[in-house]
Design a protein around this motif. Structure first.
Motif, short mmCIF file in Angstrom:
data_model
loop_
_atom_site.label_atom_id
_atom_site.label_comp_id
_atom_site.label_asym_id
_atom_site.label_seq_id
_atom_site.Cartn_x
_atom_site.Cartn_y
_atom_site.Cartn_z
N LEU A 33 0.87 6.11 -2.48
CA LEU A 33 -0.64 6.46 -1.62
C LEU A 33 -1.78 5.57 -2.31
CD1 LEU A 33 -0.59 10.47 -0.75
CD2 LEU A 33 -0.24 8.27 1.06
N ARG A 34 -1.52 4.90 -3.37
CA ARG A 34 -2.14 4.17 -4.32
C ARG A 34 -1.93 2.50 -2.99
NH1 ARG A 34 -0.55 4.52 -8.82
NH2 ARG A 34 -1.67 5.88 -9.76
N LEU A 35 -0.83 2.57 -3.09
CA LEU A 35 -0.47 1.38 -2.34
C LEU A 35 -0.43 1.01 -1.03
CD1 LEU A 35 3.15 0.26 -4.62
CD2 LEU A 35 1.39 -0.25 -5.25
N LEU A 36 -0.42 2.48 -0.49
CA LEU A 36 -0.60 2.19 0.46
C LEU A 36 -2.53 2.20 1.48
CD1 LEU A 36 1.74 4.81 2.22
CD2 LEU A 36 2.23 2.57 2.89
N GLY A 37 -2.64 2.63 0.26
CA GLY A 37 -4.21 2.55 0.37
C GLY A 37 -5.04 1.35 0.24
N ASN A 38 -4.21 0.29 -0.45
CA ASN A 38 -4.48 -1.48 -0.59
C ASN A 38 -4.77 -1.68 0.33
OD1 ASN A 38 -5.93 -2.87 -2.42
ND2 ASN A 38 -3.47 -4.60 -2.67
N SER A 39 -3.74 -1.14 1.56
CA SER A 39 -3.76 -2.60 3.22
C SER A 39 -4.95 -1.88 3.84
CB SER A 39 -2.86 -1.37 3.79
OG SER A 39 -2.84 -1.63 5.27
#
Length: 301
Positions: free
Chosen positions: A55-61
């Motif tokens: 979710l940390r990576l997806l939230g950077n989109s």
């Protein structure tokens, strides 16, 4: 833009502490926008830790994302409470009538098992078959990548004499590939696995292209020519201390693990490891979401 997650998901508060833009369901309901529907099949034993990582990576989109969590019914998790699974997870039977923009299949620490000996292999095969018609693009991670290459293309894995553990330098085979857009010519990725896939086996499959590899860690990123299947053999989602936790766990269990390579400063496990791969990880997820999901998926799923 934010990711939309269930209001009470424990990862939400952790990500908000890191200033990751997370939107709960109640707020997202008021926005007139069609978010990308991304499903995560979480096969890792510490599911809440993996939720936070991804979710940390997806939230950077820059895209708004509606995240769903999937688990296998044919395996009982020993490290995640039944209450957490019941509250936040669904099974393939719950979602098989739905369409999704993207699917992420995580790794699992079971590389030494034959695929058919995995308790949930039949169910995982059902999910991967379902993804062909119900998902725009699927991202496979570590053991998930090996399992996907085996199921879709018949490429088997090989058990290594020694576990591959540490941070390794990778290079690009074709920088013009969309998923590699913005990558440095050399970049770092964590690996933690006991099995490998052979470059020669992949090169026999005309529907596959090797996009990135490492002199020490081998093939890293493979994509199908239609972009519907992306395979990464490392763990770009790991945070700075995940490998340390694995090393400490294996040491405590008396497994005498090798010291992770290029991980601790001066190879000294008493020193704090540094996070040196976040830029690559964010770029990988953003490129996958943009070029292989958002640009390809229909507006009406």
């Amino acid at each position: 833009m934010p990711i939309k997650v269930p209001d009470l998901l424990p990862a939400k508060s952790k990500l908000q502490e890191e200033n990751i833009f997370v939107m709960d369901e109640s707020r997202a309901f008021t926005q007139d926008i069609r978010p990308l529907k991304i499903l995560i099949l979480n096969l890792m034993p510490l599911k809440q830790q993996t939720e936070t990582h991804l979710l940390r990576l997806l939230g950077n989109s820059p895209l708004q994302i509606d995240v769903g969590l999937l688990h296998t019914n044919t395996h009982t998790s020993k490290n995640t409470s039944p209450e957490h699974l019941k509250q936040f997870y669904k099974s393939i039977d719950d979602v098989k009538a739905n369409k999704y923009d993207g699917l992420i299949i995580t790794g699992a620490p079971i590389e030494k098992l034959q695929y058919e000996d995995v308790t949930y292999w039949e169910e995982l095969s059902q999910i991967m078959e379902w993804s062909k018609t119900n998902v725009t693009s699927t991202l496979h991670i570590c053991w998930g990548a090996m399992a996907g290459l085996y199921y879709h293309f018949g490429i088997d894995k090989y058990i290594m004499d020694e576990k591959l553990s540490g941070i390794y330098t990778h290079t690009l085979n074709d920088p013009r590939e969309k998923i590699l857009s913005g990558f440095d010519e050399e970049y770092l990725v964590p690996h933690s696995r006991n099995a490998d896939i052979r470059k020669s086996d992949i090169e026999k499959i005309p529907q596959l292209k090797i996009l990135s590899e490492s002199e020490k860690a081998g093939v890293y990123m493979v994509a199908s020519t239609d972009g519907k299947q992306i395979f990464v053999t490392g763990h770009p989602e790991y945070d700075a201390f995940t490998i340390q936790k694995e090393y400490d766990r294996d040491s405590a269990a008396g497994l005498n693990p090798i010291l992770p390579e290029n991980y601790y400063p001066n190879d000294d496990p008493t020193q704090t490891p540094k996070l040196k791969w976040r830029t690559h990880s964010n770029m990988l997820i953003s490129n996958w979401l943009n070029y292989y999901v958002y640009q390809e998926t229909p507006y009406q799923l």
